[in-house]
Scaffold this active site. Structure first.
Site, PDB file in Angstrom:
ATOM      1  N   VAL B 224      18.879  -4.877  93.978  1.00  0.00           N
ATOM      2  CA  VAL B 224      19.671  -5.505  92.559  1.00  0.00           C
ATOM      3  C   VAL B 224      20.529  -5.986  93.608  1.00  0.00           C
ATOM      4  O   VAL B 224      21.414  -6.908  93.036  1.00  0.00           O
ATOM      5  CB  VAL B 224      20.555  -4.922  92.157  1.00  0.00           C
ATOM      6  N   ARG B 226      20.501  -9.359  96.326  1.00  0.00           N
ATOM      7  CA  ARG B 226      19.683 -10.527  96.701  1.00  0.00           C
ATOM      8  C   ARG B 226      18.627 -10.424  97.797  1.00  0.00           C
ATOM      9  O   ARG B 226      18.770 -10.334  98.772  1.00  0.00           O
ATOM     10  CB  ARG B 226      20.633 -11.925  97.150  1.00  0.00           C
ATOM     11  N   GLU B 255      12.430 -17.100  93.932  1.00  0.00           N
ATOM     12  CA  GLU B 255      12.514 -16.816  92.541  1.00  0.00           C
ATOM     13  C   GLU B 255      12.649 -18.013  91.863  1.00  0.00           C
ATOM     14  O   GLU B 255      12.393 -19.486  92.128  1.00  0.00           O
ATOM     15  CB  GLU B 255      13.748 -16.004  92.178  1.00  0.00           C
ATOM     16  N   HIS B 274      14.377 -10.403  88.171  1.00  0.00           N
ATOM     17  CA  HIS B 274      16.166 -10.741  88.352  1.00  0.00           C
ATOM     18  C   HIS B 274      16.571 -10.616  86.763  1.00  0.00           C
ATOM     19  O   HIS B 274      17.170 -11.367  86.447  1.00  0.00           O
ATOM     20  CB  HIS B 274      15.957 -12.585  89.095  1.00  0.00           C
ATOM     21  N   SER B 276      18.786  -7.612  86.096  1.00  0.00           N
ATOM     22  CA  SER B 276      19.133  -6.128  86.728  1.00  0.00           C
ATOM     23  C   SER B 276      20.829  -6.191  85.410  1.00  0.00           C
ATOM     24  O   SER B 276      20.941  -5.051  85.130  1.00  0.00           O
ATOM     25  CB  SER B 276      19.069  -5.386  87.522  1.00  0.00           C
TER      26      SER B 276
END
Lengths: 317, 317
Positions: B224, B226, B255, B274, B276
């Site tokens: 969680v 990078r 991403e 992405h 969280s």
């Protein structure tokens, strides 16, 4: 001359572990449901290892010779209780304690998965779709746990550890436990409604159209108790009409859930196969627990986990 | 005569909420990445609201006129740091604190879902298959959380609340935090390895073939932090060869994750976009936080959340 050891009748499909410890102290007879009725009168103790079976209820000998003690390797006793057993002086014990923490964790898993939208994340992954969503914070939400036995209390403890404000509802109000009169008020503002009560005449289908109609549209319902607590058609309608946001059922009126049940594909419903309490080693723990109880019983000491047969659960605390 | 208010340059795609509070106290200029370079020299403050953009790194004016303060609406600063910015006297602040609890809950959701085999339950449900499995108890397992900032510490607190024995690893050992020398030993016996470190030269691809080779076959890995923390090819091989049992990635080297990435279909891997830390209201919280910082800055008071630009994160505790 060695006295004849008591006869321990074991209703099982697969034999339980750990019974080797009772060699010489019990005459162990394994049976399936079909021969249970003929064997019950000659047994001193019945171990209901196959807790999916309803055979005891049908085979119970009534006033005749019968076991003095019945132990079930389950928390619920609804599958074996019948009026004749309840009226008799036979002691019934259950597997109180084995499933508390596993079920509490299972409920936490479902609550967190729902808050974080995990089922949809897995769907999008299958479609190779990158779709950001905002999820819910669990800390600060409210839960209502219905069932104030050790399982319900373990669920409440675990949710509280995650910052969830949690109310417990039991058959009677007492310190830390709400009575049934508070139920509708509590579920009307709960984010998470957790069913963890024993199945009794009082709890049969307690989650019905009225109760789902009381809940918030954002509410998530979880049943880890018994399938009979829920009117499944009412739940199906509540989900289809978006009266509530989602649900997870680990237990069902009919198990295994039939292939053609509409529950498999209801929007927002997670279906799992009655496994919430079954962590690695659970059968062994159940075996160890029974052997300990047997040793107490054989020594003439009092048994823990004694079920109040008219209420249908172990009272206390 | 009213003094001219400072120029607040906002790099955004959608405008941030709450900036209306700064009316009269800031001259707000919105920009996209394309015009950032020409507008940076005239700005007093830069708000990096679009934290997915790497434009600051490319547009930073070097020795010329430049903002005195840069704030990013993110915990990580890897997307904007460059040697010229690090060398300058410009202050950089981050959104420390906003994401801690949401990310901690997200990690708990993934850990519990893995322990309870929830992804497979959902697969069996799609196939209308009733298949009982034994699951894992989370209490009593071990976690190693890599990253000892507020996010890592929140993850550790939440896992501990679930009964998980949790070790924290940071850049230097201190009370309650292990140093890098302990990392391999800790992950070699961890059930859950959680990456929550900032992306720096020291942490770039720290989870590589060696590290996955140190973990237990039953280990579950979660990132969680990078994407750059992980050598994705090494993770793919580790999962395919069953060096570890499973993983969940919320962040990726690229991403959004490209459609044709093999990561979408790796066995035992949960892919999420992405998200969280992004619970309902998060953008508003980021807006409120920036306005509070701006008010302190405009009043000449010291700023919290100041990033050590050579280390790449907010040091402390």
């Amino acid at each position: 001359m060695t006295p004849t050891p008591p006869t321990l009748l074991v209703l099982d499909a697969d034999p339980p572990p750990r019974l080797g410890r009772l060699t010489g102290r019990a005459r162990i007879v394994h049976t399936d449901a079909g021969r249970l009725a003929e064997r019950l009168p000659g047994a001193d103790v019945l171990l209901v290892w196959d807790f999916t079976s309803h055979a005891v209820r049908e085979a119970w000998p009534g006033d005749g010779p019968r076991p003095r003690w019945v132990h079930t390797a389950s928390a619920g006793v609804d599958h074996l209780m019948c009026p004749e057993l309840a009226a008799s002086d036979t002691v019934v014990t259950n597997a109180r304690g084995i499933f508390d923490q596993p079920i509490a964790e299972y409920v936490a898993a479902l609550v967190l998965a729902a808050a974080k939208d995990l089922p949809r994340t897995l769907e999008y992954q299958r479609e190779r779709t990158w779709r950001h969503r905002e999820t819910r914070r669990v800390a600060g939400t409210r839960a209502c746990v219905v069932g104030s036995g050790p399982i319900g209390r373990a669920i409440a403890r675990t949710l509280k550890a995650l910052g969830v404000t949690t109310a417990l509802v039991g058959r009677v109000s007492r310190t830390g436990v709400h009575g049934p009169d508070d139920l509708d008020r509590l579920i009307s503002r709960a984010d998470w409604v957790i069913a963890a009560a024993p199945l009794t005449d009082r709890t049969y289908r307690m989650f019905d159209t009225h109760r789902f109609g009381v809940m918030q549209p954002s509410a998530f319902f979880v049943n880890v108790g018994r399938g009979g607590l829920v009117d499944e058609e009412a739940l199906a309608r509540a989900l289809t009409r978006r009266w509530i946001a989602g649900a997870a059922l680990d237990v069902f009126a009919a198990e295994p859930l039939p292939d053609d049940s509409p529950l498999w594909e209801l929007p927002g419903l997670v279906v799992s196969p009655h496994m919430s309490g079954d962590t690695v080693g659970w059968r062994d723990e159940l075996g160890v627990q029974f052997v300990e109880l047997y040793e107490r019983w054989a020594a003439g000491r009092s048994l823990p986990n004694v079920v109040d047969k008219t209420r249908g659960y172990v009272p206390g605390h």
